[in-house]
Design an enzyme around this catalytic site. Sequence first.
Site, PDB file in Angstrom:
ATOM      1  N   LYS A   1      73.038  83.046 -86.351  1.00 40.53           N
ATOM      2  CA  LYS A   1      72.721  83.418 -84.971  1.00 40.53           C
ATOM      3  C   LYS A   1      71.322  82.929 -84.605  1.00 40.53           C
ATOM      4  O   LYS A   1      71.102  82.377 -83.532  1.00 40.53           O
ATOM      5  CB  LYS A   1      72.804  84.934 -84.780  1.00 40.53           C
TER       6      LYS A   1
ATOM      7  N   GLY B   1      82.264  90.168 -84.102  1.00 35.88           N
ATOM      8  CA  GLY B   1      83.380  90.946 -84.605  1.00 35.88           C
ATOM      9  C   GLY B   1      83.574  92.290 -83.917  1.00 35.88           C
ATOM     10  O   GLY B   1      84.699  92.691 -83.631  1.00 35.88           O
ATOM     11  N   ASN B   2      82.439  92.985 -83.634  1.00 33.47           N
ATOM     12  CA  ASN B   2      82.596  94.343 -83.083  1.00 33.47           C
ATOM     13  C   ASN B   2      83.087  94.329 -81.637  1.00 33.47           C
ATOM     14  O   ASN B   2      83.496  95.354 -81.115  1.00 33.47           O
ATOM     15  CB  ASN B   2      81.307  95.153 -83.228  1.00 33.47           C
TER      16      ASN B   2
ATOM     17  N   LYS C   1      81.314  80.672 -95.328  1.00 31.62           N
ATOM     18  CA  LYS C   1      81.718  81.484 -94.165  1.00 31.62           C
ATOM     19  C   LYS C   1      82.677  82.592 -94.587  1.00 31.62           C
ATOM     20  O   LYS C   1      83.778  82.334 -95.063  1.00 31.62           O
ATOM     21  CB  LYS C   1      82.381  80.557 -93.144  1.00 31.62           C
TER      22      LYS C   1
ATOM     23  N   LYS D   1      81.090  80.516 -85.275  1.00 30.88           N
ATOM     24  CA  LYS D   1      81.166  80.619 -83.816  1.00 30.88           C
ATOM     25  C   LYS D   1      79.785  80.578 -83.165  1.00 30.88           C
ATOM     26  O   LYS D   1      79.649  80.182 -82.007  1.00 30.88           O
ATOM     27  CB  LYS D   1      81.918  81.889 -83.391  1.00 30.88           C
TER      28      LYS D   1
HETATM   29  P1  ADP Z   1      79.156  89.077 -85.884  1.00 33.82           P
HETATM   30  O1  ADP Z   1      80.541  89.503 -86.160  1.00 33.82           O
HETATM   31  O2  ADP Z   1      78.646  89.579 -84.566  1.00 33.82           O
HETATM   32  O3  ADP Z   1      78.930  87.609 -86.081  1.00 33.82           O
HETATM   33  P2  ADP Z   1      77.748  89.613 -88.375  1.00 33.82           P
HETATM   34  O4  ADP Z   1      78.136  90.798 -89.166  1.00 33.82           O
HETATM   35  O5  ADP Z   1      78.169  88.275 -88.842  1.00 33.82           O
HETATM   36  O6  ADP Z   1      78.238  89.887 -86.898  1.00 33.82           O
HETATM   37  O7  ADP Z   1      76.152  89.594 -88.195  1.00 33.82           O
HETATM   38  C1  ADP Z   1      75.438  90.701 -87.671  1.00 33.82           C
HETATM   39  C2  ADP Z   1      74.867  91.541 -88.806  1.00 33.82           C
HETATM   40  O8  ADP Z   1      73.795  90.837 -89.439  1.00 33.82           O
HETATM   41  C3  ADP Z   1      74.201  92.828 -88.409  1.00 33.82           C
HETATM   42  O9  ADP Z   1      75.135  93.843 -88.170  1.00 33.82           O
HETATM   43  C4  ADP Z   1      73.309  93.130 -89.621  1.00 33.82           C
HETATM   44  O10 ADP Z   1      73.982  93.962 -90.555  1.00 33.82           O
HETATM   45  C5  ADP Z   1      73.111  91.775 -90.271  1.00 33.82           C
HETATM   46  N1  ADP Z   1      71.715  91.331 -90.425  1.00 33.82           N
HETATM   47  C6  ADP Z   1      71.296  90.583 -91.460  1.00 33.82           C
HETATM   48  N2  ADP Z   1      70.006  90.293 -91.343  1.00 33.82           N
HETATM   49  C7  ADP Z   1      69.562  90.873 -90.191  1.00 33.82           C
HETATM   50  C8  ADP Z   1      68.298  90.919 -89.528  1.00 33.82           C
HETATM   51  N3  ADP Z   1      67.218  90.312 -90.039  1.00 33.82           N
HETATM   52  N4  ADP Z   1      68.202  91.595 -88.365  1.00 33.82           N
HETATM   53  C9  ADP Z   1      69.284  92.216 -87.846  1.00 33.82           C
HETATM   54  N5  ADP Z   1      70.510  92.198 -88.432  1.00 33.82           N
HETATM   55  C10 ADP Z   1      70.665  91.536 -89.596  1.00 33.82           C
HETATM   56 MG    MG Z   2      79.357  86.589 -88.005  1.00 32.00          MG
END
Ligand code: ADP
Ligand code: MG
Length: 313
Positions: free
Chosen positions: A274, A12-13, A129, A212
């Site tokens: 992820k 997203g970022n 989701k 994704k």
């Molecule tokens: P994207 O849009 O890149 O898919 P998400 O917001 O879905 O991003 O996922 C990334 C986020 O997951 C991070 O910003 C963090 O807040 C969160 N997160 C949850 N658990 C963890 C973890 N164990 N280590 C790092 N980040 C984590």
């Molecule tokens: Mg995500």
Amino acid sequence: MDKKRIVIALGGNALGNNLPEQYVAVQTTSKAIADLIEEGHEVIISHGNGPQVGMINNAMGAYGRMDPNHPTFTPLSVCVAMSQAYIGYDLQNALREELLNRGIEKSVATVITQVRVDEKDPAFFNPTKPIGPYLTSEEAIAAIAEGMQVKEDSGRGYRRVVASPKPLEIVEIGTVRDLLTAGEIVIASGGGGIPVIRQGNHLKGVGAVIDKDFASCLLAKELNADFLIILTAVEKVALNFGKENETWLDTVTVEEARQYAAEGHFAPGSMLPKVEAGIAFAESGPERTALITLLEKARDGINGKTGTRIRLN
Ligand code: ADP
Ligand code: MG
């Protein structure tokens, strides 16, 4: 470093939350991608669409309420297709320009990509989701009243959730391969791909948004990539994320990553997909590395300086 084939999954970022933000964000994103291309790597790009697909769905609904000749309901599959096109448009233009600025003449093309799912996937009965913007508790109550499902998202607020079935097959994979062979930069499987089911020769769109991270993993496997890089909002993956005893991970084996996931270190809907995608990619071959890091750290990550790496052993 020798030339690697890299599938980059943008979070997203990398795209921002609205049209003007996206226009600016893709410029920074393109610099990070161009760094890898400049180093000689072969790059395939995929991206998320959580905020965008929710926005499109809401916008189509609002339009339908204004114009009685127009349905208020637009299938999510169509909304995903729209999101692929408009994100791909901004991204391919920004990357094209960044490459030209560096004297690199390569064409960049977005492939509207369909991804087959199983209509019996249990995800259809358990939406997980998050899509669209964060909601206040009042907005969440209103959304639930409209028949939507809403959940809390990693301590950051409420969000609408939709079914997220597992990707089984990338329908346009042959086209992506042909473009790669021709030396082009491809943006594919955006927003996890347009979810479809097969009915004989007919592909029918279904109401879901594929994650994704999983779709990018399938793309990376199908293209026999060396790296799956998942670019997100954190430089590394943590154990005990956000707690006092938080520990950032460098390199983990598939087995260790599985163990940590089972212990509940990764939030469902954000970090868990992820790590799961990383595990699935890494375990598909000893030469395959999954890397989770920040957009700005992509090059350092590839060169082993930062990020969290998942490897078979
Ligand atoms: P994207 O849009 O890149 O898919 P998400 O917001 O879905 O991003 O996922 C990334 C986020 O997951 C991070 O910003 C963090 O807040 C969160 N997160 C949850 N658990 C963890 C973890 N164990 N280590 C790092 N980040 C984590
Ligand atoms: Mg995500």
